[in-house]
Scaffold this motif. Structure first.
Motif, PDB file in Angstrom:
ATOM      1  N   ALA A 938      23.710 -68.648  -3.454  1.00 29.31           N
ATOM      2  CA  ALA A 938      25.062 -69.106  -3.140  1.00 29.31           C
ATOM      3  C   ALA A 938      25.871 -67.990  -2.485  1.00 29.31           C
ATOM      4  O   ALA A 938      26.642 -68.245  -1.573  1.00 29.31           O
ATOM      5  CB  ALA A 938      25.760 -69.586  -4.415  1.00 29.31           C
ATOM      6  N   HIS A 939      25.702 -66.773  -2.988  1.00 28.14           N
ATOM      7  CA  HIS A 939      26.446 -65.630  -2.435  1.00 28.14           C
ATOM      8  C   HIS A 939      25.457 -64.516  -2.191  1.00 28.14           C
ATOM      9  O   HIS A 939      25.115 -63.777  -3.121  1.00 28.14           O
ATOM     10  CB  HIS A 939      27.515 -65.159  -3.426  1.00 28.14           C
ATOM     11  N   ARG A 982      34.031 -60.219  -8.305  1.00 28.58           N
ATOM     12  CA  ARG A 982      35.486 -60.369  -8.412  1.00 28.58           C
ATOM     13  C   ARG A 982      36.083 -60.635  -7.044  1.00 28.58           C
ATOM     14  O   ARG A 982      36.962 -61.476  -6.874  1.00 28.58           O
ATOM     15  CB  ARG A 982      36.091 -59.084  -9.000  1.00 28.58           C
ATOM     16  N   ARG A 983      35.544 -59.882  -6.077  1.00 23.80           N
ATOM     17  CA  ARG A 983      36.080 -60.037  -4.728  1.00 23.80           C
ATOM     18  C   ARG A 983      35.820 -61.449  -4.205  1.00 23.80           C
ATOM     19  O   ARG A 983      36.705 -62.091  -3.634  1.00 23.80           O
ATOM     20  CB  ARG A 983      35.418 -58.994  -3.815  1.00 23.80           C
ATOM     21  N   ILE A 984      34.591 -61.930  -4.461  1.00 25.05           N
ATOM     22  CA  ILE A 984      34.238 -63.268  -3.994  1.00 25.05           C
ATOM     23  C   ILE A 984      35.191 -64.299  -4.591  1.00 25.05           C
ATOM     24  O   ILE A 984      35.733 -65.165  -3.889  1.00 25.05           O
ATOM     25  CB  ILE A 984      32.780 -63.598  -4.383  1.00 25.05           C
ATOM     26  N   LYS A 985      35.421 -64.136  -5.886  1.00 20.80           N
ATOM     27  CA  LYS A 985      36.316 -65.095  -6.569  1.00 20.80           C
ATOM     28  C   LYS A 985      37.707 -65.061  -5.961  1.00 20.80           C
ATOM     29  O   LYS A 985      38.357 -66.078  -5.758  1.00 20.80           O
ATOM     30  CB  LYS A 985      36.398 -64.758  -8.061  1.00 20.80           C
ATOM     31  N   LYS A 986      38.167 -63.812  -5.708  1.00 18.06           N
ATOM     32  CA  LYS A 986      39.521 -63.663  -5.181  1.00 18.06           C
ATOM     33  C   LYS A 986      39.637 -64.307  -3.810  1.00 18.06           C
ATOM     34  O   LYS A 986      40.613 -64.995  -3.512  1.00 18.06           O
ATOM     35  CB  LYS A 986      39.863 -62.175  -5.108  1.00 18.06           C
ATOM     36  N   GLU A 987      38.604 -64.094  -2.993  1.00 12.04           N
ATOM     37  CA  GLU A 987      38.631 -64.668  -1.640  1.00 12.04           C
ATOM     38  C   GLU A 987      38.674 -66.189  -1.710  1.00 12.04           C
ATOM     39  O   GLU A 987      39.349 -66.852  -0.931  1.00 12.04           O
ATOM     40  CB  GLU A 987      37.396 -64.211  -0.852  1.00 12.04           C
ATOM     41  N   LYS A 988      37.924 -66.697  -2.652  1.00  9.52           N
ATOM     42  CA  LYS A 988      37.856 -68.143  -2.791  1.00  9.52           C
ATOM     43  C   LYS A 988      39.233 -68.713  -3.131  1.00  9.52           C
ATOM     44  O   LYS A 988      39.681 -69.698  -2.563  1.00  9.52           O
ATOM     45  CB  LYS A 988      36.881 -68.484  -3.907  1.00  9.52           C
ATOM     46  N   THR A 989      39.901 -68.044  -4.065  1.00 11.07           N
ATOM     47  CA  THR A 989      41.211 -68.548  -4.476  1.00 11.07           C
ATOM     48  C   THR A 989      42.223 -68.153  -3.439  1.00 11.07           C
ATOM     49  O   THR A 989      43.261 -68.744  -3.303  1.00 11.07           O
ATOM     50  CB  THR A 989      41.615 -68.002  -5.835  1.00 11.07           C
TER      51      THR A 989
END
Lengths: 989, 309
Positions: A938-939, A982-989
């Motif tokens: 997925a990532h 964390r970065r991926i999550k932040k980008e998503k939101t």
């Protein structure tokens, strides 16, 4: 719900409370507290035992209407500790489960029966337990027992026609000419040769016939037209019976109902399907609950077949051993009694008894006659009842046991222990007390464990916990139970004869007006409270360490005993000359006050209040200073030449008075005419014949001291330094010479007598004073508590400049003097420890009363308010500060509380936990590699996780160890992965 | 462990289907187990058997099961030799390393059980004589799940004898194109170069037992088995023999990767092929649908039971 044993327990507790309240015996309060605590602990534990048990029922494959079946119950204790002694009860039967280990499932079966077709809930299965002690029986209904009940099936004979049935044709499968292969067999002679399968015959060498199954039309359709009407139940039952009949006959059966159709099929599984369909027809789909009331069963504390366990004998033996603590009883006959226990055990194990039952009963009848006709009137209720209880115990131990014997034995043992509690004082009571309740508790638990012995009981830990709880509760109950101790109570007590519970005062320390060396022998401490002394204007800060409460004084010593001489004298009272009558000087009350001759209204005076408790059977007026005036309810008082004051009658019920005391300077005695003559005549008497050794010793003690005061101080100092205090037997039977020159150890009377003698040989007038040395300060009431054990003897020395002056030659505490071996030092240290322990026991347990109670509570409240309030305030401030900091740190978002996580096993789990918090949660069914793979696909940035998973596998399953460099590497990688995530999550939101 | 990789690669030269199937076949071989292929005809079952047999330099027989096949057709029989006046045992087709029992459900239960006995004991008893089967020995049985008429489906107890039940499935479009490209795959398979000798296979089989299984993984196997006994929709859960074989299969599966230890992934991968034919589901369906249903239920079990990390 209280069981019968529980009711007995409550009765025993009430009895103990009554006994305690009327006698004031604190050990009765102790066992009363213990009984209530055991009840409370038992209640709490019984609830805890049942709590958190999940029940799951498994119905048999087939349950038919109105037919008994065995319901399998799976019990599982999910929270708390393991459960014990569970009974599953339903109106049709019960099952017992002795032990349910925590988070393990146990199976038990009970009979059950359901009256209705379809889905039924059994609502009358209860889980019951009387653990731990059988005092309470608590139950919980097991809910959710829903099962499917098949319709009633009856036997069918022949082919009956029923409106519910339309049978087409019935036949059995048989050989024939069909398409389906049936089997192979050898060719029989006479058969058609066309049947021979030549291919097979060639292979095997024998003629073989191949057979085919006949195509048959054995199909039956059963239909139920009406599933709701009044006839429905009968129809369904018939349909079920027919289905069974046809299936048994091997037919293919189809079921048609208005709600469902079961296609053609055969075999038992198919039959089950038909039954199930029929069961669920119409009203069968609706779950109905059935609950019959549980029949009342008297729960016996002891099952009939349960033999007495070893704990039973132990309990009785401990109760019996407590009798030895009663000092008034002669221990020798009791010792003989002890043989009963092994004998009884032996008899019970072999089931053979020394006498037939009839002989036992005759003995019992004879004893009862003896008890009522002779013992009770002759020896008094207490002794007679004690003997009766001992007899009952012996009787129960030696007779063949019936089902009721355990309960009776427990009651008898308790009564014996109760008896001892009322009369014992010794510190040894306490271990016996604990042992008694422990043994009785173990017995009560053990009684229900039916597993064959030997086995390790698994309730040991629980027993300890329950007992621990109970002891703590008992301590609280002991401290807080009200002590309604009053004169009225005393009167009730006297009328019931229970006053006998009080101890006779002989051999116990206490005030005595007979001072005779070697008379008392060993002295036991008695902490009965006798008075309290309030010195006005004295508070906790200004109080003296100790007060000498003066009782009486003596002038004449004959070498063994102190007496008062008969002295008549004249004295001045309010300006009048008065003469003594029979050596007593009478004083009258005027305006509520009795003035002594020495009273000087010009001099400062100090008030002393005395509250005398009823136990002190005397008419002495106690005081601390010199009594200038007495305010009391008595109209008169008298005194003698030793400055001892008396009230005209003994105050049996206690009294209160106030003494105005002044300094005892020489003027105080000047009111007596010719005082110097009396002084020299009576206060210098020496026993005849005079002992020369004493004179030499006196001169040696006095040394270079010249003045009487210096000499008195020197003598007192030497006695305090070189002699030791002892209450031991050997030191209680010597004479004054033995004390001075040989043992150099004795009680306070020896010290005081010795000082008197020594000073008198130096021509200094002295007298021996008896009273109390009060040192126990009551913070709550600002008074000194005086107990019998505080009684003391000391010396008054007449000094020309200051009059009668108090000297106390007794050393403050007993201690070994001189060089001693290690063993004796250790022994002395142990003895001192024991002494101290015993003293605490007397003071804090045996002598606990309302005033101590209030004092304890007062101190507690004060300490709590002193220490706790700042603590609470401090904590509150801390929490507030933390709150503020967190609030500021998280920009208005407070961290939510999460349940504590399991400590991670290794780095991978740590990474997973961290990733989980970021939002990438692993499914429990995903392996480490799957999780990593899924995340990586997925990532792709997270693909290093796969490497980490591989490392984890090597570590975890291949048994490889990590090197240090690798470890650092892993930490670095994990941190990178987490931050990437964390970065991926932040980008998503 | 290059030789196992080589074996797999060798088979894949001719078998163009799912590589996982090849691995499962090798797993069954290493675990000394037998294989049940339940799938439609024409997807390369025989090809797989031939390729495997050639690759390990072993004999291969294909037996088409029919309803008139007798045990003696399978096992062999004693034939009277008039010259020596003795009976000589003439071994049947089962005396090969790899036996493809095609459409096993077509034959009678009697013959089925003769086969299954041979599978279990690795020997054959005929007319009082006991004859050991060659080592390695492996049966690849196929069942046709669509045609149901006139068949004798293997009962559940008999199914238990097969270590794995494998579905081959239809090939992907690319693979199918590869298949029909024009080469004669059977010819190719028959000419495959062997990569292992039977002795080597035997020593590999011996190694399976020494593959390390962590205690947590044993716990996982037990949890799976007990979950099948609890699960709704399953009439009969996995027997302890089932969990024992699951362990063994997982060990063999780990060995196909050349590992000396079992990973959770091994168990999870192998669980469905080991377990689906060992449970009896409550459903009334049959054929492919039934297989599909039991697959779904076992998948549900795998999804529910937490796996050790």
């Amino acid at each position: 719900m209280l069981t019968r044993l529980g009711v007995r327990f409550v009765l025993a507790a009430v009895l103990a409370l009554f006994g305690a309240a009327t006698s004031g015996a604190n050990l009765l309060y102790l066992i009363d507290g213990m009984l209530w605590s055991l009840l409370a602990a038992s209640w709490w534990w019984s609830g805890r035992n049942l709590r958190g048990i999940a029940a799951r029922a498994e119905f048999p494959e087939q349950v038919f209407q109105d037919t008994d079946f065995q319901l399998a119950l799976f019990l599982r204790k999910e929270t708390g500790r393991s459960a014990h002694f569970l009974t599953v009860r339903s109106p049709s039967g019960q099952a017992f489960l002795p032990f349910l280990k925590k988070s393990r499932e146990e199976k038990t079966t009970i009979p059950a029966r359901l009256p209705r077709r379809g889905l039924n809930e059994i609502g009358d299965v209860w889980l019951e337990s009387d653990f731990p002690f059988g005092l309470f029986s608590r139950r919980r209904r097991i809910s959710g027992l829903v099962g499917l009940v098949f319709p009633r099936v009856f036997e069918i004979y022949g082919r009956q026609a029923s409106p519910a049935v339309r049978a087409e044709e019935i036949s059995l499968p048989r050989r024939g000419v069909g398409e389906d292969f049936y089997g192979l067999r050898e060719y029989g002679s006479g058969e058609d040769s066309r049947l021979i399968n030549w291919k097979l015959t060639a292979k095997t060498g024998k003629p073989i016939v191949k057979e085919y199954a006949e195509q048959i039309g054995n199909r039956v359709t059963i239909s139920v037209d009406d599933a709701e009407g009044p006839e429905a139940e009968r129809l369904i039952s018939e349909a079920a019976s027919l289905a069974k009949y046809f299936i048994d006959a091997g037919a293919d059966v189809r079921l048609k109902t208005p709600e469902a159709t079961v296609v053609f099929g055969h075999g038992l599984i198919h039959l089950g399907l038909i039954f199930k369909t029929l069961a669920l027809l119409g009203r069968g789909k609706v779950v109905e609950r059935f609950a019959r009331p549980l029949p009342k069963i008297k729960i016996r504390a002891f099952p009939e077949e349960n033999p007495l366990s070893l704990f039973a004998y132990l309990t009785a033996a401990i109760a019996f051993a407590s009798m030895f603590l009663i000092e008034e009883l002669n221990p020798l006959p009791l010792l003989a009694y002890f043989a009963l226990f092994p004998l009884s055990l032996l008899c019970d194990r072999n089931n053979r008894y020394p006498l037939p039952r009839l002989a036992f009963d005759l003995t019992a009848a004879a004893y009862l006659l003896f008890f009522f006709l002779y013992d009770l009137p002759g020896a008094g209720s207490l002794r007679a009842v004690s003997r009766l209880i001992l007899f009952i115990l012996a009787y129960l131990l030696l007779t063949p046991k019936t089902g009721r014997a355990p309960g009776q034995l427990l009651t008898a043992s308790f009564l014996v222990f109760f008896l001892a509690s009322g009369q014992a004082l010794s510190l040894w009571y306490f271990p016996l007390f604990l042992a008694f309740f422990l043994a009785a508790g173990a017995w009560l638990i053990d009684r229900r464990d039916p597993r064959p012995r030997p086995r390790k009981p698994n309730w040991g830990k629980t027993l300890m916990s329950v007992m621990g709880t109970a002891v703590v509760l008992a301590a609280v109950a002991f401290i807080s139970l009200p002590r309604p101790y009053s004169v009225r109570m005393q009167q009730i007590l006297a009328s019931t004869g229970l006053t006998r519970f009080h101890l006779s005062m002989r051999n116990f320390s206490g005030l005595t007006e007979r001072v005779e060396l070697g008379y008392l022998g060993p002295i036991h401490k008695n902490t009965t409270r006798v008075m309290r002394v309030t010195i006005e204007d004295v508070t906790g800060d200004t109080r003296p360490e100790a007060v000498h409460v003066r009782g009486t004084a003596f002038d004449l010593f004959d070498g063994h005993r102190w007496r008062k001489s008969e002295v008549n004298f004249n004295y001045r009272l309010a300006g009048r000359e008065v003469q003594t009558r029979r050596s007593l000087a009478w004083l009258r009350r005027e305006q509520g006050v009795i003035y002594s001759p020495g009273h000087d209204p010009e001099k400062p005076s100090r008030g002393e209040r005395f509250v005398i408790y009823p136990l002190l059977n005397t008419n002495l007026v106690f005081f601390v200073g010199a009594p200038a005036a007495i305010e009391s309810s008595f109209r008169s008082a008298y005194f003698d030449f030793t400055d001892t004051a008396y009230f005209p009658g003994a105050y049996l019920e206690g009294t209160q008075y106030r003494v105005l005391s002044q300094n005892r300077d020489p003027d105080f005695s000047r009111a007596i005419e010719d005082y110097d003559r009396i002084l020299n005549e009576y206060y210098l008497q020496l026993p005849v014949p005079a002992d020369d050794r004493i004179r030499r010793l006196a001169l040696e003690f006095a040394g270079r001291a010249e003045t009487p005061r210096a000499r008195a101080e020197a003598v007192a100092g030497r006695l305090q330094d070189e002699y030791s205090y002892s209450l031991a037997t050997a030191h209680g039977r010597q004479d004054i010479g033995g004390f001075l020159f040989e043992s150099k150890a004795g009680n306070c009377e020896y010290f005081a007598s010795a000082m008197c003698l020594l000073l008198r040989t130096l021509e200094i007038p002295t007298r021996l004073v008896v009273g109390f040395l009060g040192s126990e300060w009551n913070e709550y009431g600002n008074f000194f508590d005086i107990r019998q054990s505080d009684s003391h003897a000391w010396v008054e020395v007449y000094l020309p400049d200051s009059g009668w002056t108090t000297f106390d030659p007794t050393p403050p505490d007993f201690s070994a003097k001189g060089p001693a071996s290690l063993i004796s030092r250790v022994w002395t240290a142990l003895a001192q420890q024991f002494e101290a322990l015993q003293f605490r026991w007397y003071r804090h347990v045996v002598g606990f009363d309302t005033y101590t109670q209030r004092n304890v509570l007062y101190n507690l409240v004060r300490k709590v308010s002193d220490a706790l309030i700042p603590l609470i305030l401090g904590l509150a401030a801390l929490v507030l500060a933390l709150f503020v900091v967190l609030k500021a740190g998280s920009r208005g978002k407070l961290p939510s509380w999460k349940p504590a996580r399991k400590k991670p096993d290794d780095f991978y789990e740590t990474v997973l936990n961290r990733l989980g918090r970021v939002g990438f949660v692993r499914k429990p069914s995903h392996t480490a590699a799957e999780y990593a793979g899924n995340l990586a696909s997925a990532h792709p940035e997270l693909s290093p996780l796969e490497g980490l998973a591989a490392r984890h596998y090597e570590l975890r399953y291949a048994g490889r160890a990590l090197e240090e460099a690798e470890q650092r590497d892993i930490v670095r990688m994990s941190n990178e992965i987490v931050s990437t995530a964390r970065r991926i999550k932040k980008e998503k939101t | 462990m290059n030789n196992i990789d080589a074996l797999i690669a060798n088979i894949r030269k001719v078998f163009v289907g799912d590589p996982e199937v090849v691995r499962l076949v090798v797993t069954a071989l290493l675990a000394r187990g037998h294989l049940l292929i339940e799938d439609v005809p024409g997807i390369g079952k025989t090809l797989l058997g031939v390729a495997l047999a050639r690759s390990i330099e072993s004999s291969f027989r294909r037996i088409q099961f029919t309803n008139d096949l007798l045990p003696s057709d399978l096992l062999g029989m004693s034939i009277f030799n008039p010259r020596e006046s003795t009976f000589t045992f003439k071994p049947g087709p089962i005396f090969s390393h790899i036996v493809l029992a095609d459409e096993i459900n077509r034959t009678t239960p009697k013959t089925q059980s003769a086969l299954l006995e041979a599978m279990n004991d690795l020997q054959v008893t005929v007319d009082g004589g006991t004859y050991p089967l060659p080592v390695p020995f492996m049966i690849i049985a196929t069942q046709n799940p669509i045609e149901y008429h006139g068949t004798f489906p293997l009962p559940e107890a008999q199914l238990d004898r097969f270590l794995l039940r494998v579905k081959i499935g239809y090939p992907s479009a690319d693979n199918e194109k590869e298949i029909i490209r024009g080469r004669d795959l059977y010819q190719l398979a028959a000419r495959l170069e062997p990569v292992l000798t039977p002795a080597e296979v035997n020593s590999l089989q011996d190694r399976v037992d020494s593959i390390r299984v962590d205690d947590a993984l044993l716990g996982y196997i037990v949890a799976l088995a007990s979950e099948t006994r609890r699960t709704k929709g399953i009439k009969l859960g996995v027997s302890p023999r089932g969990s024992l074989l699951l362990r063994r299969a997982a060990q063999a599966h780990a060995l196909t990767f050349g590992r000396d230890h079992v990973l959770p992934d091994d168990i999870k991968r192998i669980a469905a092929p080991v377990l689906t034919h060992r449970i009896v589901i409550e459903s009334q369906s049959f054929g492919l649908l039934r297989i599909h249903e039991s697959d779904t239920i076992v998948q549900g079990v795998l999804d529910r039971v937490p796996i050790p990390l």
